[in-house]
Write an enzyme that holds these catalytic residues in place. Sequence first.
Site, PDB file in Angstrom:
ATOM      1  N   ASP A  98      12.435 -14.872  35.932  1.00  0.00           N
ATOM      2  CA  ASP A  98      12.000 -13.713  36.690  1.00  0.00           C
ATOM      3  C   ASP A  98      13.157 -12.737  36.868  1.00  0.00           C
ATOM      4  O   ASP A  98      14.300 -13.145  37.083  1.00  0.00           O
ATOM      5  CB  ASP A  98      11.524 -14.153  38.085  1.00  0.00           C
ATOM      6  CG  ASP A  98      10.025 -14.042  38.236  1.00  0.00           C
ATOM      7  OD1 ASP A  98       9.559 -12.911  38.502  1.00  0.00           O
ATOM      8  OD2 ASP A  98       9.332 -15.055  38.075  1.00  0.00           O
ATOM      9  N   ASP A 199       9.245  -8.788  37.769  1.00  0.00           N
ATOM     10  CA  ASP A 199       8.478  -8.869  39.014  1.00  0.00           C
ATOM     11  C   ASP A 199       8.175  -7.470  39.571  1.00  0.00           C
ATOM     12  O   ASP A 199       9.075  -6.627  39.643  1.00  0.00           O
ATOM     13  CB  ASP A 199       9.287  -9.656  40.053  1.00  0.00           C
ATOM     14  CG  ASP A 199       8.530  -9.816  41.358  1.00  0.00           C
ATOM     15  OD1 ASP A 199       7.450 -10.431  41.328  1.00  0.00           O
ATOM     16  OD2 ASP A 199       9.010  -9.325  42.400  1.00  0.00           O
ATOM     17  N   GLU A 252       4.882  -7.553  35.390  1.00  0.00           N
ATOM     18  CA  GLU A 252       3.822  -7.591  36.396  1.00  0.00           C
ATOM     19  C   GLU A 252       3.652  -6.140  36.847  1.00  0.00           C
ATOM     20  O   GLU A 252       4.488  -5.618  37.578  1.00  0.00           O
ATOM     21  CB  GLU A 252       4.223  -8.480  37.569  1.00  0.00           C
ATOM     22  CG  GLU A 252       3.085  -8.679  38.538  1.00  0.00           C
ATOM     23  CD  GLU A 252       3.553  -9.142  39.899  1.00  0.00           C
ATOM     24  OE1 GLU A 252       2.781  -9.812  40.573  1.00  0.00           O
ATOM     25  OE2 GLU A 252       4.679  -8.827  40.311  1.00  0.00           O
ATOM     26  N   HIS A 318       1.438 -18.450  40.400  1.00  0.00           N
ATOM     27  CA  HIS A 318       1.882 -18.992  41.682  1.00  0.00           C
ATOM     28  C   HIS A 318       1.375 -18.196  42.877  1.00  0.00           C
ATOM     29  O   HIS A 318       1.671 -18.552  44.013  1.00  0.00           O
ATOM     30  CB  HIS A 318       3.410 -19.006  41.691  1.00  0.00           C
ATOM     31  CG  HIS A 318       3.970 -17.608  41.567  1.00  0.00           C
ATOM     32  ND1 HIS A 318       3.844 -16.882  40.404  1.00  0.00           N
ATOM     33  CD2 HIS A 318       4.585 -16.802  42.448  1.00  0.00           C
ATOM     34  CE1 HIS A 318       4.380 -15.686  40.587  1.00  0.00           C
ATOM     35  NE2 HIS A 318       4.844 -15.613  41.824  1.00  0.00           N
ATOM     36  N   ASP A 319       0.650 -17.095  42.638  1.00  0.00           N
ATOM     37  CA  ASP A 319       0.193 -16.250  43.741  1.00  0.00           C
ATOM     38  C   ASP A 319      -1.298 -16.386  44.035  1.00  0.00           C
ATOM     39  O   ASP A 319      -1.793 -15.753  44.980  1.00  0.00           O
ATOM     40  CB  ASP A 319       0.449 -14.767  43.413  1.00  0.00           C
ATOM     41  CG  ASP A 319       1.920 -14.392  43.486  1.00  0.00           C
ATOM     42  OD1 ASP A 319       2.666 -15.042  44.238  1.00  0.00           O
ATOM     43  OD2 ASP A 319       2.317 -13.439  42.788  1.00  0.00           O
TER      44      ASP A 319
HETATM   45  O1  TEU Z   1       4.007 -10.371  43.379  1.00  0.00           O
HETATM   46  C1  TEU Z   1       3.816  -8.984  43.465  1.00  0.00           C
HETATM   47  C2  TEU Z   1       2.476  -8.624  43.865  1.00  0.00           C
HETATM   48  O2  TEU Z   1       1.646  -9.429  44.170  1.00  0.00           O
HETATM   49  C3  TEU Z   1       2.193  -7.181  43.852  1.00  0.00           C
HETATM   50  O3  TEU Z   1       3.213  -6.525  43.199  1.00  0.00           O
HETATM   51  C4  TEU Z   1       0.920  -6.926  43.164  1.00  0.00           C
HETATM   52  O4  TEU Z   1       1.156  -5.986  42.173  1.00  0.00           O
HETATM   53  C5  TEU Z   1      -0.113  -6.385  44.093  1.00  0.00           C
HETATM   54  O5  TEU Z   1      -0.244  -7.264  45.189  1.00  0.00           O
HETATM   55  C6  TEU Z   1      -1.457  -6.254  43.409  1.00  0.00           C
HETATM   56  O6  TEU Z   1      -2.356  -5.601  44.208  1.00  0.00           O
HETATM   57  C7  TEU Z   1       5.274 -10.726  42.999  1.00  0.00           C
HETATM   58  C8  TEU Z   1       5.435 -12.221  42.968  1.00  0.00           C
HETATM   59  O7  TEU Z   1       4.586 -12.753  41.995  1.00  0.00           O
HETATM   60  C9  TEU Z   1       5.199 -12.773  44.347  1.00  0.00           C
HETATM   61  O8  TEU Z   1       5.274 -14.173  44.368  1.00  0.00           O
HETATM   62  C10 TEU Z   1       6.244 -12.168  45.272  1.00  0.00           C
HETATM   63  O9  TEU Z   1       5.974 -12.538  46.592  1.00  0.00           O
HETATM   64  C11 TEU Z   1       6.255 -10.641  45.173  1.00  0.00           C
HETATM   65  O10 TEU Z   1       6.279 -10.177  43.839  1.00  0.00           O
HETATM   66  C12 TEU Z   1       7.506 -10.084  45.823  1.00  0.00           C
HETATM   67  O11 TEU Z   1       8.605 -10.281  45.009  1.00  0.00           O
END
Ligand code: TEU
Length: 544
Positions: A98, A199, A252, A318-319
């Site tokens: 990441d 990220d 992402e 993981h989200d």
């Molecule tokens: O997640 C980011 C994230 O969920 C948002 O950028 C996303 O684009 C949005 O909610 C969609 O509507 C990443 C990681 O995957 C996450 O685990 C971290 O908590 C987050 O970034 C912060 O670094």
Amino acid sequence: MKEKWWQKATVYQIYPRSFKDSNGDGKGDLPGIIEKLPYLKELGVDVLWLNPVYASPMVDNGYDISDYYSINPEFGSLADLRQLLETAHSLGLKLIMDLVVNHTSDQHPWFKEARKSKDNPYRDYYLWQPASPDRMPNNWKSFQGTSAWTYDERTKEAYFHIFDAKQPDLNWKSPRLREEIYQMIRYWLDFGLDGFRLDAISHLQKEAWDFKIQFWEGDGPWAPFMNVSGIEAYMADLKEIFDQYGVMTVGEASGVSSKQAPAWTDEKTGFISMIIEWEHNRRTPDNQGDVAGLIAVLKRWQEDLSERGWNALYLENHDIPRIISAFGDGSQGCAKAFAVAYSLLRGTPFIFQGQELGMTNGQFESADEIDSNSIKLAYQDLLEKGMSEEDALTQATQWSRDHARLPMQWDCSPNAGFTTGQPWMKVNDNYKTINVQAQLADKDSLFHLYQRLIELRHQDTVVSQGTFQALETGQDKVFAYHRHLHDVSYLVIVNLSGEDLGLDLSDLDLADWQEVALFNRPLLLKSELTLPGYDYHVYCRSKN
Ligand code: TEU
Ligand code: CA
């Protein structure tokens, strides 16, 4: 155009804290990953993506970085990472990590300096605006739903954060900050990484602070930092570095639409190799996964990137909760149907640890078992609204990221073989039946289906390179499509619902299809037929 190596590849996502613990402290670590590399090799994946293992206070489990150059001791040392990289490479596996550059931890030395005074040399590494305790610079909201600003008494200004207050956003307008970041990226590429998962990359640029949010428009409250114009210059800088090293990059990038994605991921002129879209994670009004919506979104991304650009294909990370729990009935049959449906699309498939076993959502029995901060808040909120503890727990955790973070299920020994100590998250009760050991012993298992799908992509250019064309069946929970290259076509038909569905295949030319054996009962194609719940079929034909 010459095929890029990642166009035949499958990525395996490792959430290090929950993969394999080597020293009994209940948390997964780098030596644990090294120990399991032969398992991943057997699955046949090509690339490993590690969620963050950098130094971090772990407010957001590693996405709050306090030193980009060192490793959190919980995971091991830099020497362990070096050994992981070398062992992976010797097995023919690539490693990406990441890259978290939208924000740092508030414990990063830059932020500790920045908050000292308005004229501190690091002040402009972050985003500050005049404010008072009861008046924030504007009404923008963070992804957590609270103000995107936190007032800092010392300098009587507020700093900006789109995630937690302990994750202040970096100011990409500062040339010095950008140079520090670019240097850090080069350090890791010189270290030998094969690429990055970028990220929250679409949030680097922010609108002017007086931008007015239109709540009725697409990105709603988050519009002021979703793929905002001006981001192109930063992405172009990043691309220049990535191109020098020829690495794979997956962004992402929510807010980048399927229409814009071809330009972002064009093989020559695109900023990055591929995009993780967020749109297909949809819910129905009764809070279940929206299967028809998921299919419609994936189809659109396939169509819009059919000739130009590249997709990252995923069902889990993981989200989000486990796909078969959120969108299906949690069964192995359901898991197989989802596996086939997305693995044969155009793009690079990602498998999240445990997905290849059909791991399911967990059962939360008390609020202490919740790890996610936002879910804790949601739970409290429901209690305050008068809901019973049990109902509040069920409702708050239904879509929690915690489900994906339960320990990997290796075997039927205590704690699923994940740790000899006390696991940091409770192991799922179903580990005695759903685990690696059981899947390896069964030749018809989901694991072996994934193995075949990964292998098919390695061997067959129709799967890796072919065009995508959707097939109408009259059923919106059936995912049906063609892949086509030169004279060869594949036909994929999958019922992503648990019910028998009648298909109208009158649009399909029925001649000459041969079923590809993928562990399912054969089905003769006819212009009208009934497809049992979670049934999947793959056919092939060549025309000379
Ligand atoms: O997640 C980011 C994230 O969920 C948002 O950028 C996303 O684009 C949005 O909610 C969609 O509507 C990443 C990681 O995957 C996450 O685990 C971290 O908590 C987050 O970034 C912060 O670094
Ligand atoms: Ca450990």
